[in-house]
Motif scaffolding. Structure first.
Motif, PDB file in Angstrom:
ATOM      1  N   UNK A 177     163.551-127.372 -48.705  1.00  0.00           N
ATOM      2  CA  UNK A 177     163.966-127.602 -47.326  1.00  0.00           C
ATOM      3  C   UNK A 177     165.481-127.789 -47.179  1.00  0.00           C
ATOM      4  N   UNK A 178     166.210-127.787 -48.287  1.00  0.00           N
ATOM      5  CA  UNK A 178     167.668-127.909 -48.223  1.00  0.00           C
ATOM      6  C   UNK A 178     168.250-126.539 -47.883  1.00  0.00           C
ATOM      7  N   UNK A 179     168.814-126.426 -46.683  1.00  0.00           N
ATOM      8  CA  UNK A 179     169.337-125.140 -46.214  1.00  0.00           C
ATOM      9  C   UNK A 179     170.501-124.684 -47.078  1.00  0.00           C
ATOM     10  N   UNK A 180     170.450-123.455 -47.526  1.00  0.00           N
ATOM     11  CA  UNK A 180     171.483-122.918 -48.412  1.00  0.00           C
ATOM     12  C   UNK A 180     172.505-122.049 -47.686  1.00  0.00           C
TER      13      UNK A 180
ATOM     14  N   UNK B 261     173.717-136.321 -31.204  1.00  0.00           N
ATOM     15  CA  UNK B 261     173.261-135.055 -31.781  1.00  0.00           C
ATOM     16  C   UNK B 261     173.712-135.049 -33.235  1.00  0.00           C
ATOM     17  N   UNK B 262     172.780-134.822 -34.151  1.00  0.00           N
ATOM     18  CA  UNK B 262     173.118-134.937 -35.567  1.00  0.00           C
ATOM     19  C   UNK B 262     172.234-134.008 -36.384  1.00  0.00           C
ATOM     20  N   UNK B 263     172.568-133.829 -37.650  1.00  0.00           N
ATOM     21  CA  UNK B 263     171.728-133.069 -38.571  1.00  0.00           C
ATOM     22  C   UNK B 263     170.794-134.019 -39.310  1.00  0.00           C
ATOM     23  N   UNK B 264     170.009-133.478 -40.215  1.00  0.00           N
ATOM     24  CA  UNK B 264     169.137-134.301 -41.065  1.00  0.00           C
ATOM     25  C   UNK B 264     169.878-134.619 -42.366  1.00  0.00           C
ATOM     26  N   UNK B 265     169.893-135.876 -42.738  1.00  0.00           N
ATOM     27  CA  UNK B 265     170.788-136.363 -43.784  1.00  0.00           C
ATOM     28  C   UNK B 265     170.078-136.689 -45.096  1.00  0.00           C
ATOM     29  N   UNK B 266     170.896-136.949 -46.121  1.00  0.00           N
ATOM     30  CA  UNK B 266     170.380-137.257 -47.451  1.00  0.00           C
ATOM     31  C   UNK B 266     169.657-138.603 -47.475  1.00  0.00           C
TER      32      UNK B 266
ATOM     33  N   UNK C 148     167.194-128.954 -43.833  1.00  0.00           N
ATOM     34  CA  UNK C 148     167.959-130.196 -43.967  1.00  0.00           C
ATOM     35  C   UNK C 148     169.416-129.951 -44.376  1.00  0.00           C
ATOM     36  N   UNK C 149     170.229-130.960 -44.084  1.00  0.00           N
ATOM     37  CA  UNK C 149     171.626-131.098 -44.507  1.00  0.00           C
ATOM     38  C   UNK C 149     172.574-130.159 -43.758  1.00  0.00           C
ATOM     39  N   UNK C 150     173.683-129.794 -44.365  1.00  0.00           N
ATOM     40  CA  UNK C 150     174.829-129.215 -43.664  1.00  0.00           C
ATOM     41  C   UNK C 150     174.513-127.978 -42.834  1.00  0.00           C
ATOM     42  N   UNK C 151     173.767-127.028 -43.401  1.00  0.00           N
ATOM     43  CA  UNK C 151     173.428-125.795 -42.695  1.00  0.00           C
ATOM     44  C   UNK C 151     172.032-125.864 -42.080  1.00  0.00           C
ATOM     45  N   UNK C 152     171.499-127.064 -41.984  1.00  0.00           N
ATOM     46  CA  UNK C 152     170.129-127.239 -41.525  1.00  0.00           C
ATOM     47  C   UNK C 152     169.992-127.390 -40.026  1.00  0.00           C
TER      48      UNK C 152
END
Length: 341
Positions: free
Chosen positions: A14-17, A294-299, A331-335
């Protein structure tokens, strides 16, 4: 409060690459912080969640191509530097890898000597301070030699540097992108403005804290690293007008939220301000400026999960994250994105 209270299971798949072709095509999980209700939407529908009179606060920092690959002058050993913060003049705070090869006085060369860096101070966890030596304009040299500092969980190569920049990036100085803003296009921002949503910029240069895990057991003892922020008189005026008329202040990203809360904690009203902030927001914090985020999904176990838990409630956030995992959100930066309203 224990760091383990903010852990959750996240499948690596699920970690967007890579970023999506269309910035607005990402999914959007909407969490009502009052009821805990969750909705699954797409980011292109964010305008339905915003109202005329709302103020959207964006972070207009621009990411430096801050990762440099060079050679130790004495031995030719490979050295990687990640530029984190300009201290003063040509002196920079960096992360060095492998740090054990970099001692006080070590000289590292980049681009066959186009840039040379001398270690002038040693810190902890790979931290080193370097004095840079070059001819011309530093950021032009950096543009020629540097790579985008993608987080270590992204293994794919980024073909287009601009996809790790927001469309409104302006002031160069960050070691990482304010990733919640990556979902916006100029067209979407224009539609929001036409609806009566006010878009107001602030600047926070993302620095060392983004790359450092929480290494203590209890979060109250964690120390954030400081980052430079700036708010103009114009933005301060817009925010105060929004507050006075009862409009919502919606932060785009945790960096915008931290900047707003730093200024609101120091002043009765919004005002032009700049400086360094090490504000650490976790459950129990009373928000003074931010109404929605507004935010992304984090570690897992990160200070960012702690911040969103402070706004949305820890149980509600962990429940929303569990839903996101079950529904295969990225998830994460590109998620994908999340709106806490």
């Amino acid at each position: 409060m224990n760091v383990e209270d903010f852990d959750f299971d996240l499948p690596e798949k699920l970690i967007a690459q890579t970023p999506l072709l269309d910035r607005t095509a990402s999914r959007l999980l909407v969490l009502d912080k009052q009821t805990g209700e969750i909705e699954d939407r797409f980011f292109s529908s964010i305008e339905a969640e915003l109202e005329s009179g709302d103020c959207l606060v964006i972070n207009d920092t621009r990411v430096m191509p801050a990762r440099l690959h060079g050679e130790k002058q004495e031995t030719g050993a490979a050295i990687e530097l990640l530029l984190l913060k300009q201290i003063e003049g040509d002196r920079w705070e960096t992360l060095a890898k492998p740090a054990k090869r970099v001692k006080l006085g070590t000289v590292v060369e980049f681009g066959g000597g186009l840039l040379k860096a001398t270690c002038v101070a040693e810190g902890e966890q790979g931290g080193r301070e370097f004095e840079m030596h070059y001819e011309g304009i530093f950021h032009e040299v950096l543009d020629q030699l540097g790579e985008m500092p993608l987080p270590p969980y992204i293994k794919e190569t980024l073909d287009d540097r601009e996809r790790y920049q927001t469309v409104y990036s302006k002031h160069i100085g960050s070691a990482a992108a304010p990733t919640a803003g990556l979902h916006f296009t100029e067209e979407l921002l224009d539609r929001l403005k036409n609806k009566g949503v006010v878009v107001a910029p602030i600047t926070l240069h993302v620095g060392l804290g983004t790359f450092r895990p929480v290494s203590v057991d209890t979060i109250e003892t964690h120390q954030m690293h400081s980052e430079f922020y700036q708010m103009s008189a114009e933005t301060a005026s817009v925010l105060q007008e929004t507050r006075n008329r009862g409009g919502r202040i919606i932060a785009v990203g945790t960096t915008s939220a931290r900047t707003l809360e730093t200024i609101a904690s120091a002043h009765v009203e919004f005002k032009e301000a700049s400086g360094w902030t090490d504000i650490f927001i976790y459950p129990g914090y009373s928000f003074k400026a931010v109404d929605a985020l507004i935010t992304n999904f984090h570690l897992p176990k990160s200070t960012l999960v702690m911040l969103v838990s402070a706004l949305g409630g820890r149980e509600a956030i962990l429940s929303a994250y569990a839903h996101a995992v079950q529904e295969n959100y990225r998830f994460f930066s590109f998620g994908d994105a999340m709106l806490i309203k």
